[in-house]
Enzyme design. Structure first.
Site, PDB file in Angstrom:
ATOM      1  N   ASP A  87       3.786   2.689  -4.083  1.00 15.22           N
ATOM      2  CA  ASP A  87       2.793   3.438  -4.851  1.00 15.22           C
ATOM      3  C   ASP A  87       2.738   2.781  -6.225  1.00 15.22           C
ATOM      4  O   ASP A  87       3.720   2.817  -6.982  1.00 15.22           O
ATOM      5  CB  ASP A  87       3.255   4.902  -4.966  1.00 15.22           C
ATOM      6  CG  ASP A  87       2.345   5.746  -5.845  1.00 15.22           C
ATOM      7  OD1 ASP A  87       1.467   5.187  -6.536  1.00 15.22           O
ATOM      8  OD2 ASP A  87       2.532   6.984  -5.857  1.00 15.22           O
ATOM      9  N   TYR A 111     -12.900   7.452 -13.712  1.00 18.83           N
ATOM     10  CA  TYR A 111     -12.938   6.146 -13.026  1.00 18.83           C
ATOM     11  C   TYR A 111     -13.533   5.060 -13.936  1.00 18.83           C
ATOM     12  O   TYR A 111     -12.988   3.946 -14.009  1.00 18.83           O
ATOM     13  CB  TYR A 111     -13.774   6.298 -11.755  1.00 18.83           C
ATOM     14  CG  TYR A 111     -13.838   5.081 -10.869  1.00 18.83           C
ATOM     15  CD1 TYR A 111     -12.809   4.784  -9.989  1.00 18.83           C
ATOM     16  CD2 TYR A 111     -14.953   4.244 -10.892  1.00 18.83           C
ATOM     17  CE1 TYR A 111     -12.890   3.669  -9.151  1.00 18.83           C
ATOM     18  CE2 TYR A 111     -15.037   3.142 -10.061  1.00 18.83           C
ATOM     19  CZ  TYR A 111     -14.002   2.854  -9.193  1.00 18.83           C
ATOM     20  OH  TYR A 111     -14.081   1.753  -8.365  1.00 18.83           O
ATOM     21  N   LYS A 134     -11.641   1.572 -15.129  1.00 19.15           N
ATOM     22  CA  LYS A 134     -12.095   0.219 -14.796  1.00 19.15           C
ATOM     23  C   LYS A 134     -12.489  -0.564 -16.049  1.00 19.15           C
ATOM     24  O   LYS A 134     -12.333  -1.785 -16.103  1.00 19.15           O
ATOM     25  CB  LYS A 134     -13.247   0.282 -13.782  1.00 19.15           C
ATOM     26  CG  LYS A 134     -12.823   0.864 -12.428  1.00 19.15           C
ATOM     27  CD  LYS A 134     -11.734   0.019 -11.757  1.00 19.15           C
ATOM     28  CE  LYS A 134     -11.483   0.440 -10.318  1.00 19.15           C
ATOM     29  NZ  LYS A 134     -10.474  -0.408  -9.651  1.00 19.15           N
ATOM     30  N   ASP A 193       0.873  -1.177   0.000  1.00 16.58           N
ATOM     31  CA  ASP A 193       0.000   0.000   0.000  1.00 16.58           C
ATOM     32  C   ASP A 193       0.908   1.224   0.000  1.00 16.58           C
ATOM     33  O   ASP A 193       2.054   1.153   0.442  1.00 16.58           O
ATOM     34  CB  ASP A 193      -0.885   0.014   1.257  1.00 16.58           C
ATOM     35  CG  ASP A 193      -2.149   0.859   1.082  1.00 16.58           C
ATOM     36  OD1 ASP A 193      -3.245   0.271   0.970  1.00 16.58           O
ATOM     37  OD2 ASP A 193      -2.037   2.107   1.050  1.00 16.58           O
ATOM     38  N   ASN A 237      -5.625  -4.406  -6.460  1.00 14.00           N
ATOM     39  CA  ASN A 237      -6.798  -3.836  -5.790  1.00 14.00           C
ATOM     40  C   ASN A 237      -6.696  -2.321  -5.592  1.00 14.00           C
ATOM     41  O   ASN A 237      -7.715  -1.652  -5.484  1.00 14.00           O
ATOM     42  CB  ASN A 237      -6.974  -4.534  -4.431  1.00 14.00           C
ATOM     43  CG  ASN A 237      -7.916  -3.790  -3.517  1.00 14.00           C
ATOM     44  OD1 ASN A 237      -9.142  -3.887  -3.648  1.00 14.00           O
ATOM     45  ND2 ASN A 237      -7.366  -3.014  -2.580  1.00 14.00           N
TER      46      ASN A 237
HETATM   47  N1  LIG Z   1     -15.881   0.363  -2.168  1.00 10.85           N
HETATM   48  C1  LIG Z   1     -16.655   0.113  -3.200  1.00 10.85           C
HETATM   49  O1  LIG Z   1     -17.880   0.182  -3.112  1.00 10.85           O
HETATM   50  C2  LIG Z   1     -16.022  -0.310  -4.501  1.00 10.85           C
HETATM   51  C3  LIG Z   1     -16.877  -0.593  -5.583  1.00 10.85           C
HETATM   52  C4  LIG Z   1     -16.305  -0.987  -6.793  1.00 10.85           C
HETATM   53  C5  LIG Z   1     -14.932  -1.113  -6.920  1.00 10.85           C
HETATM   54  N2  LIG Z   1     -14.126  -0.826  -5.871  1.00 10.85           N
HETATM   55  C6  LIG Z   1     -12.681  -0.970  -6.063  1.00 10.85           C
HETATM   56  O2  LIG Z   1     -12.140  -1.777  -5.044  1.00 10.85           O
HETATM   57  C7  LIG Z   1     -10.802  -1.364  -4.754  1.00 10.85           C
HETATM   58  C8  LIG Z   1     -10.656  -1.073  -3.266  1.00 10.85           C
HETATM   59  O3  LIG Z   1     -11.609  -0.093  -2.892  1.00 10.85           O
HETATM   60  P1  LIG Z   1     -11.892   0.334  -1.374  1.00 10.85           P
HETATM   61  O4  LIG Z   1     -13.301   0.796  -1.289  1.00 10.85           O
HETATM   62  O5  LIG Z   1     -11.411  -0.726  -0.457  1.00 10.85           O
HETATM   63  O6  LIG Z   1     -10.960   1.641  -1.307  1.00 10.85           O
HETATM   64  P2  LIG Z   1     -10.237   2.334  -0.054  1.00 10.85           P
HETATM   65  O7  LIG Z   1     -10.055   3.757  -0.456  1.00 10.85           O
HETATM   66  O8  LIG Z   1     -10.928   2.020   1.238  1.00 10.85           O
HETATM   67  O9  LIG Z   1      -8.810   1.594  -0.027  1.00 10.85           O
HETATM   68  C9  LIG Z   1      -7.907   1.722  -1.106  1.00 10.85           C
HETATM   69  C10 LIG Z   1      -6.498   1.434  -0.616  1.00 10.85           C
HETATM   70  O10 LIG Z   1      -5.632   1.632  -1.745  1.00 10.85           O
HETATM   71  C11 LIG Z   1      -4.534   2.418  -1.319  1.00 10.85           C
HETATM   72  N3  LIG Z   1      -4.019   3.169  -2.461  1.00 10.85           N
HETATM   73  C12 LIG Z   1      -4.565   4.248  -3.069  1.00 10.85           C
HETATM   74  N4  LIG Z   1      -3.770   4.681  -4.052  1.00 10.85           N
HETATM   75  C13 LIG Z   1      -2.693   3.863  -4.077  1.00 10.85           C
HETATM   76  C14 LIG Z   1      -1.509   3.807  -4.861  1.00 10.85           C
HETATM   77  N5  LIG Z   1      -1.250   4.703  -5.819  1.00 10.85           N
HETATM   78  N6  LIG Z   1      -0.622   2.807  -4.616  1.00 10.85           N
HETATM   79  C15 LIG Z   1      -0.841   1.914  -3.631  1.00 10.85           C
HETATM   80  N7  LIG Z   1      -1.936   1.930  -2.836  1.00 10.85           N
HETATM   81  C16 LIG Z   1      -2.844   2.893  -3.062  1.00 10.85           C
HETATM   82  C17 LIG Z   1      -5.066   3.326  -0.213  1.00 10.85           C
HETATM   83  O11 LIG Z   1      -4.010   3.790   0.627  1.00 10.85           O
HETATM   84  C18 LIG Z   1      -6.026   2.378   0.502  1.00 10.85           C
HETATM   85  O12 LIG Z   1      -5.394   1.645   1.520  1.00 10.85           O
HETATM   86  C19 LIG Z   1     -10.526  -0.165  -5.656  1.00 10.85           C
HETATM   87  O13 LIG Z   1      -9.849  -0.580  -6.829  1.00 10.85           O
HETATM   88  C20 LIG Z   1     -11.919   0.342  -5.987  1.00 10.85           C
HETATM   89  O14 LIG Z   1     -11.947   1.033  -7.207  1.00 10.85           O
HETATM   90  C21 LIG Z   1     -14.639  -0.418  -4.663  1.00 10.85           C
END
Ligand SMILES: NC(=O)c1ccc[n+]([C@@H]2O[C@H](COP(=O)([O-])OP(=O)(O)OC[C@H]3O[C@@H](n4cnc5c(N)ncnc54)[C@H](O)[C@@H]3O)[C@@H](O)[C@H]2O)c1
Length: 244
Positions: free
Chosen positions: A57, A148, A152, A34, A84
């Site tokens: 990153d 976004y 995706k 992360d 992820n």
């Molecule tokens: N939460 C939802 O409802 C939802 C729905 C569809 C898709 N998603 C996808 O699921 C994945 C996780 O989502 P979430 O809701 O857990 O998000 P979140 O924001 O809670 O967690 C994302 C994590 O990614 C890390 N991160 C961000 N940018 C980064 C980078 N450049 N390098 C490394 N780490 C990085 C952040 O520090 C964080 O720990 C994402 O790809 C998101 O697009 C989420």
């Protein structure tokens, strides 16, 4: 038998954390990554001895290379890669800055591509591996997400292309597309807006991060074979579209 080595990006919290916990429970050695170093370390510590943390990153090519170098030095293999890490920067297109477009593409799409490019030669040489990309139901289209959604959609396409390129090496590449998952982001919505969203779900409910982890666990399982290039929706049926 060595434990399966599973590398998960964006694993400090949310869906990534649930995936790391689930793959650890499945018997994998989980390598969490992360860009948030302190949260990532805390999550790995909470998971316990099956977990380790390395900051990265995913949008930074040099950091991605360094991460794979470290994992290869420590473990000599990678069995499962879960891309992820993801961000949103929502706005209608007439209000969206090109910086916000570029940043979302850089993290969500190019970040996953950079990770896959490092994983591919390792998995090809092993003649085994699983890549699981976290897409989103949003690739089908949400107003306010002209950055976004394409990022995706790119993930869905990347998954299909890599399934073709890596299939002969016995590396399977799939995507999981979550819908409305009950995360802090959703909990921060106005109650009326979140109620409208819930009513629009065929199931009339939101998913949990663990529901996404369940699909990832299935795709990572060595007993799951002959499935590649697919996108599994974990969205309570929202992607069906009409007839709600
Ligand atoms: N939460 C939802 O409802 C939802 C729905 C569809 C898709 N998603 C996808 O699921 C994945 C996780 O989502 P979430 O809701 O857990 O998000 P979140 O924001 O809670 O967690 C994302 C994590 O990614 C890390 N991160 C961000 N940018 C980064 C980078 N450049 N390098 C490394 N780490 C990085 C952040 O520090 C964080 O720990 C994402 O790809 C998101 O697009 C989420």
């Amino acid at each position: 038998m060595h434990p399966r080595i599973a590398l998960i990006t964006g694993a400090a919290r949310g869906i990534g954390r649930a995936i790391a916990e689930r793959l650890a429970a499945d018997g994998c050695r989980v390598v969490l990554s992360d860009m948030d170093g302190s949260a990532g370390l805390a999550t790995a510590t909470a998971i316990g001895s099956a977990a380790e943390f390395h900051p990265c990153d995913v949008a930074d090519e040099a950091q991605v290379r360094a991460l794979f170098h470290t994992v290869q030095q420590r473990h000599g293999r990678i069995d499962v890669l879960v891309n992820n890490a993801g961000i949103t920067r929502d706005a209608m297109i007439w209000k969206m800055s090109s910086a916000d477009f570029d940043q979302v593409i850089a993290v969500n799409l190019k970040g996953a591509w950079l990770m896959c490019r490092e994983a591919a030669p390792i998995m090809r040489a092993q003649r085994s591996g699983r890549i699981i990309n976290i897409a989103s139901r949003g690739w089908l289209g949400n107003a306010g997400q002209s950055n976004y959604g394409p990022s995706k959609g790119g993930i869905v396409s990347l998954t299909r292309v890599l399934a073709l390129e890596l299939g002969r090496s016995e590396v399977l590449v799939n995507a999981v597309a979550p819908g409305a998952i009950d995360t802090p982001m959703l909990q921060a919505m106005e109650p009326q807006a979140s109620e409208r969203l819930r009513e629009a779900q065929p199931t009339r409910s939101f998913g949990a991060a663990e529901d996404v982890a369940q699909a990832v666990s299935f795709l990572a399982d060595p007993r799951t074979r002959f499935i590649t290039g697919q996108t599994i929706y974990v969205d309570g049926g929202k992607s069906i579209g009409a007839g709600v």
